[in-house]
Design a protein around this motif. Structure first.
Motif, PDB file in Angstrom:
ATOM      1  N   THR A  68       0.842  -1.197   0.000  1.00 27.01           N
ATOM      2  CA  THR A  68       0.000   0.000   0.000  1.00 27.01           C
ATOM      3  C   THR A  68       0.876   1.245   0.000  1.00 27.01           C
ATOM      4  OG1 THR A  68      -0.088   0.193   2.415  1.00 27.01           O
ATOM      5  CG2 THR A  68      -1.781  -1.188   1.376  1.00 27.01           C
ATOM      6  N   ASN A  69       0.351   2.319  -0.578  1.00 26.05           N
ATOM      7  CA  ASN A  69       1.108   3.575  -0.578  1.00 26.05           C
ATOM      8  C   ASN A  69       1.381   4.040   0.839  1.00 26.05           C
ATOM      9  OD1 ASN A  69       1.401   3.839  -3.333  1.00 26.05           O
ATOM     10  ND2 ASN A  69      -0.525   4.936  -3.564  1.00 26.05           N
ATOM     11  N   ARG A  70       0.376   3.924   1.711  1.00 24.55           N
ATOM     12  CA  ARG A  70       0.558   4.354   3.095  1.00 24.55           C
ATOM     13  C   ARG A  70       1.648   3.546   3.783  1.00 24.55           C
ATOM     14  NH1 ARG A  70      -3.236   2.514   7.120  1.00 24.55           N
ATOM     15  NH2 ARG A  70      -2.074   2.832   8.996  1.00 24.55           N
TER      16      ARG A  70
ATOM     17  N   THR B  61       5.086   4.487   2.310  1.00 23.10           N
ATOM     18  CA  THR B  61       5.480   5.835   2.730  1.00 23.10           C
ATOM     19  C   THR B  61       5.963   5.832   4.174  1.00 23.10           C
ATOM     20  OG1 THR B  61       3.940   6.860   1.185  1.00 23.10           O
ATOM     21  CG2 THR B  61       4.667   8.208   3.035  1.00 23.10           C
ATOM     22  N   THR B  62       5.204   5.188   5.046  1.00 18.72           N
ATOM     23  CA  THR B  62       5.586   5.115   6.461  1.00 18.72           C
ATOM     24  C   THR B  62       6.887   4.357   6.630  1.00 18.72           C
ATOM     25  OG1 THR B  62       3.268   5.204   7.118  1.00 18.72           O
ATOM     26  CG2 THR B  62       4.834   4.389   8.757  1.00 18.72           C
TER      27      THR B  62
END
Length: 66
Positions: A42-44, A47-48
């Motif tokens: 997932t992008n989230r 990113t995290t």
């Protein structure tokens, strides 16, 4: 490489804990990350993960978790 454990889905505190502990071991340590697939799927999650790794300043190794 120390035995770091598993980072479950959304467990940002667990990820940060592993990275902090590995950083305290010195510049030659690598953080082995057994990650739930969501960290890479997932992008989230990506990113995290990227933000946490960059903030910790430690190299990582990502491996499969069965």
């Amino acid at each position: 490489m120390p035995d770091a454990g598993y980072v479950a889905e959304g467990d940002t505190a667990g990820l940060e804990s592993i990275l902090t502990r590995v950083r305290s071991l010195g510049e030659d340590a690598i953080a082995p990350l057994g990650l739930h697939l969501s960290w890479l799927d997932t992008n989230r999650g990506l990113t995290t993960l990227k933000e946490q790794v960059e903030a910790a300043g430690v190299p990582i190794a990502i491996g499969p978790v069965n």
